[in-house]
Design a protein around this motif. Sequence first.
Motif, PDB file in Angstrom:
ATOM      1  N   PRO A 186      48.538  33.367  35.724  1.00 30.38           N
ATOM      2  CA  PRO A 186      48.994  34.757  35.880  1.00 30.38           C
ATOM      3  C   PRO A 186      48.001  35.780  35.356  1.00 30.38           C
ATOM      4  O   PRO A 186      48.003  36.936  35.802  1.00 30.38           O
ATOM      5  N   THR A 187      47.140  35.383  34.417  1.00 30.88           N
ATOM      6  CA  THR A 187      46.165  36.341  33.886  1.00 30.88           C
ATOM      7  C   THR A 187      45.173  36.787  34.962  1.00 30.88           C
ATOM      8  O   THR A 187      44.572  37.861  34.850  1.00 30.88           O
ATOM      9  N   GLY A 188      44.998  35.951  35.989  1.00 33.47           N
ATOM     10  CA  GLY A 188      44.127  36.343  37.092  1.00 33.47           C
ATOM     11  C   GLY A 188      44.664  37.558  37.827  1.00 33.47           C
ATOM     12  O   GLY A 188      43.906  38.468  38.191  1.00 33.47           O
ATOM     13  N   TRP A 189      45.988  37.580  38.052  1.00 33.33           N
ATOM     14  CA  TRP A 189      46.612  38.744  38.699  1.00 33.33           C
ATOM     15  C   TRP A 189      46.470  39.981  37.825  1.00 33.33           C
ATOM     16  O   TRP A 189      46.269  41.091  38.331  1.00 33.33           O
ATOM     17  N   GLN A 190      46.566  39.795  36.505  1.00 33.42           N
ATOM     18  CA  GLN A 190      46.420  40.929  35.591  1.00 33.42           C
ATOM     19  C   GLN A 190      45.007  41.497  35.669  1.00 33.42           C
ATOM     20  O   GLN A 190      44.820  42.728  35.682  1.00 33.42           O
ATOM     21  N   ALA A 191      44.008  40.609  35.756  1.00 38.25           N
ATOM     22  CA  ALA A 191      42.621  41.078  35.877  1.00 38.25           C
ATOM     23  C   ALA A 191      42.416  41.847  37.173  1.00 38.25           C
ATOM     24  O   ALA A 191      41.703  42.860  37.204  1.00 38.25           O
ATOM     25  N   ILE A 192      43.049  41.386  38.241  1.00 42.15           N
ATOM     26  CA  ILE A 192      42.936  42.086  39.529  1.00 42.15           C
ATOM     27  C   ILE A 192      43.605  43.450  39.461  1.00 42.15           C
ATOM     28  O   ILE A 192      43.050  44.464  39.911  1.00 42.15           O
ATOM     29  N   ARG A 193      44.820  43.501  38.892  1.00 45.74           N
ATOM     30  CA  ARG A 193      45.536  44.784  38.790  1.00 45.74           C
ATOM     31  C   ARG A 193      44.764  45.775  37.922  1.00 45.74           C
ATOM     32  O   ARG A 193      44.713  46.970  38.226  1.00 45.74           O
ATOM     33  N   THR A 194      44.171  45.284  36.838  1.00 46.47           N
ATOM     34  CA  THR A 194      43.423  46.163  35.935  1.00 46.47           C
ATOM     35  C   THR A 194      42.229  46.798  36.623  1.00 46.47           C
ATOM     36  O   THR A 194      41.895  47.966  36.376  1.00 46.47           O
ATOM     37  N   ASN A 195      41.575  46.037  37.512  1.00 46.88           N
ATOM     38  CA  ASN A 195      40.346  46.515  38.148  1.00 46.88           C
ATOM     39  C   ASN A 195      40.543  46.920  39.610  1.00 46.88           C
ATOM     40  O   ASN A 195      39.562  47.155  40.327  1.00 46.88           O
ATOM     41  N   ALA A 196      41.802  47.002  40.054  1.00 52.25           N
ATOM     42  CA  ALA A 196      42.081  47.338  41.455  1.00 52.25           C
ATOM     43  C   ALA A 196      41.618  48.734  41.829  1.00 52.25           C
ATOM     44  O   ALA A 196      41.435  49.041  43.008  1.00 52.25           O
ATOM     45  N   VAL A 197      41.375  49.591  40.818  1.00 52.28           N
ATOM     46  CA  VAL A 197      40.928  50.950  41.090  1.00 52.28           C
ATOM     47  C   VAL A 197      39.574  50.962  41.803  1.00 52.28           C
ATOM     48  O   VAL A 197      39.227  51.914  42.498  1.00 52.28           O
ATOM     49  N   PHE A 198      38.805  49.871  41.658  1.00 53.84           N
ATOM     50  CA  PHE A 198      37.489  49.801  42.292  1.00 53.84           C
ATOM     51  C   PHE A 198      37.572  49.470  43.780  1.00 53.84           C
ATOM     52  O   PHE A 198      36.559  49.543  44.482  1.00 53.84           O
ATOM     53  N   LEU A 199      38.743  49.085  44.261  1.00 54.37           N
ATOM     54  CA  LEU A 199      38.860  48.659  45.651  1.00 54.37           C
ATOM     55  C   LEU A 199      38.525  49.768  46.643  1.00 54.37           C
ATOM     56  O   LEU A 199      37.887  49.525  47.669  1.00 54.37           O
ATOM     57  N   SER A 200      38.959  50.991  46.339  1.00 57.96           N
ATOM     58  CA  SER A 200      38.728  52.086  47.289  1.00 57.96           C
ATOM     59  C   SER A 200      37.243  52.357  47.471  1.00 57.96           C
ATOM     60  O   SER A 200      36.749  52.480  48.603  1.00 57.96           O
ATOM     61  N   SER A 201      36.491  52.440  46.368  1.00 58.66           N
ATOM     62  CA  SER A 201      35.058  52.702  46.471  1.00 58.66           C
ATOM     63  C   SER A 201      34.330  51.517  47.095  1.00 58.66           C
ATOM     64  O   SER A 201      33.383  51.699  47.873  1.00 58.66           O
ATOM     65  N   SER A 202      34.781  50.301  46.797  1.00 58.45           N
ATOM     66  CA  SER A 202      34.163  49.112  47.390  1.00 58.45           C
ATOM     67  C   SER A 202      34.364  49.097  48.898  1.00 58.45           C
ATOM     68  O   SER A 202      33.449  48.771  49.658  1.00 58.45           O
ATOM     69  N   PHE A 203      35.565  49.479  49.331  1.00 58.43           N
ATOM     70  CA  PHE A 203      35.852  49.489  50.763  1.00 58.43           C
ATOM     71  C   PHE A 203      35.023  50.552  51.481  1.00 58.43           C
ATOM     72  O   PHE A 203      34.490  50.309  52.573  1.00 58.43           O
ATOM     73  N   LEU A 204      34.889  51.714  50.864  1.00 61.65           N
ATOM     74  CA  LEU A 204      34.084  52.775  51.471  1.00 61.65           C
ATOM     75  C   LEU A 204      32.626  52.353  51.592  1.00 61.65           C
ATOM     76  O   LEU A 204      31.961  52.604  52.602  1.00 61.65           O
ATOM     77  N   LEU A 205      32.110  51.706  50.546  1.00 59.66           N
ATOM     78  CA  LEU A 205      30.726  51.219  50.584  1.00 59.66           C
ATOM     79  C   LEU A 205      30.555  50.160  51.668  1.00 59.66           C
ATOM     80  O   LEU A 205      29.545  50.146  52.392  1.00 59.66           O
ATOM     81  N   ALA A 206      31.555  49.281  51.801  1.00 58.46           N
ATOM     82  CA  ALA A 206      31.494  48.243  52.833  1.00 58.46           C
ATOM     83  C   ALA A 206      31.457  48.852  54.223  1.00 58.46           C
ATOM     84  O   ALA A 206      30.679  48.429  55.092  1.00 58.46           O
ATOM     85  N   ILE A 207      32.288  49.867  54.454  1.00 56.58           N
ATOM     86  CA  ILE A 207      32.315  50.535  55.754  1.00 56.58           C
ATOM     87  C   ILE A 207      30.988  51.219  56.042  1.00 56.58           C
ATOM     88  O   ILE A 207      30.432  51.132  57.146  1.00 56.58           O
ATOM     89  N   HIS A 208      30.458  51.915  55.036  1.00 62.57           N
ATOM     90  CA  HIS A 208      29.199  52.649  55.228  1.00 62.57           C
ATOM     91  C   HIS A 208      28.055  51.700  55.581  1.00 62.57           C
ATOM     92  O   HIS A 208      27.225  52.001  56.448  1.00 62.57           O
TER      93      HIS A 208
END
Length: 314
Positions: A186-208
């Motif tokens: 379960p700590t893996g899900w916690q690590a993902i939730r904690t750092n999920a804020v980076f998903l938006s910028s990562s997705f934008l960079l991927a699209i660009h």
Amino acid sequence: MISLLVQRAAVLMLRPAAMAAEALFVPGGNIMIFAIPIAALALTASSVPVHSQYMVATPNTPNLRALERSYVSGLLYISVISVAVLFLSLILIWKGVSLELVAITLSMFVIEKFSDELTRFYEFQKKYSRWFIAQSVRSIWLLVPVACYNLGADYLHSFFIASMSIAVITLVNFFFSTHLRPSLSPTGWQAIRTNAVFLSSSFLLAIHRQAPRIAVAFAFPKVAHFFQIVAQVGQVVSLLFNVKYVIPYRAVMSRRPRLFERMLSAAFLKIIQAVIAMLVLASLAIPVADLPLGHEIMMVALTVAMVADALAFS
């Protein structure tokens, strides 16, 4: 620093070399132009830094085992979800795609994901020779199906076998080299939730970075190899620019951003002018692309524009 710069630039050039080999030696074998950017898009879009706490830990760090489980669990959860989303997206969006090509793309994502994590591990451990080897293998294997085709084998089938094999080897090698054990906690899900804020910028960079490459591969497959090779070379130029101008001036950038902008404003204006001029030239060359030198003018103009774009976004 120069030695590391040469190593980084060299491994980045292996990918366009493999694409050039496919373009030259496999007529009509357009696999890399689709599989590489799609896998790279999935890789960048799924870049949640679940490694942040584990990578900076030392053997004396309290709860080191807990950090290991959190990192590995988060990495595996992200990888499984990304593979599932990528599989469904390819099947639903890409009408008529073969299952072998889907498997190749998924395998390439696994290769890219765990190679990326392994090279990050080596970088934090300052094992630069192993970093160089891992980065090189990450691209050199692409030459295997090209070689098999020229020896008489079917290209798609050879690529399928090579990609699946390298994906398994990469996955096993990651756990063997890092001495980590597969874990789903379960700590893996916690690590993902904690750092999920980076998903938006990562997705934008991927699209660009990847959306134009994918669009060109579908719309203009005859020039897709050239387009992606130039885009990859642009990344090398961007790396050189960063080492020359960005890294030495980080302190100035953070403390006196206006001074830094004034230092480079003239260069930025020249880059903008070059991009606009080359895009206009490429647009004017499109109607006469079938005439002598028309196609060449368009390619040169696009090359200059793309390299300038890479510098602008460094």
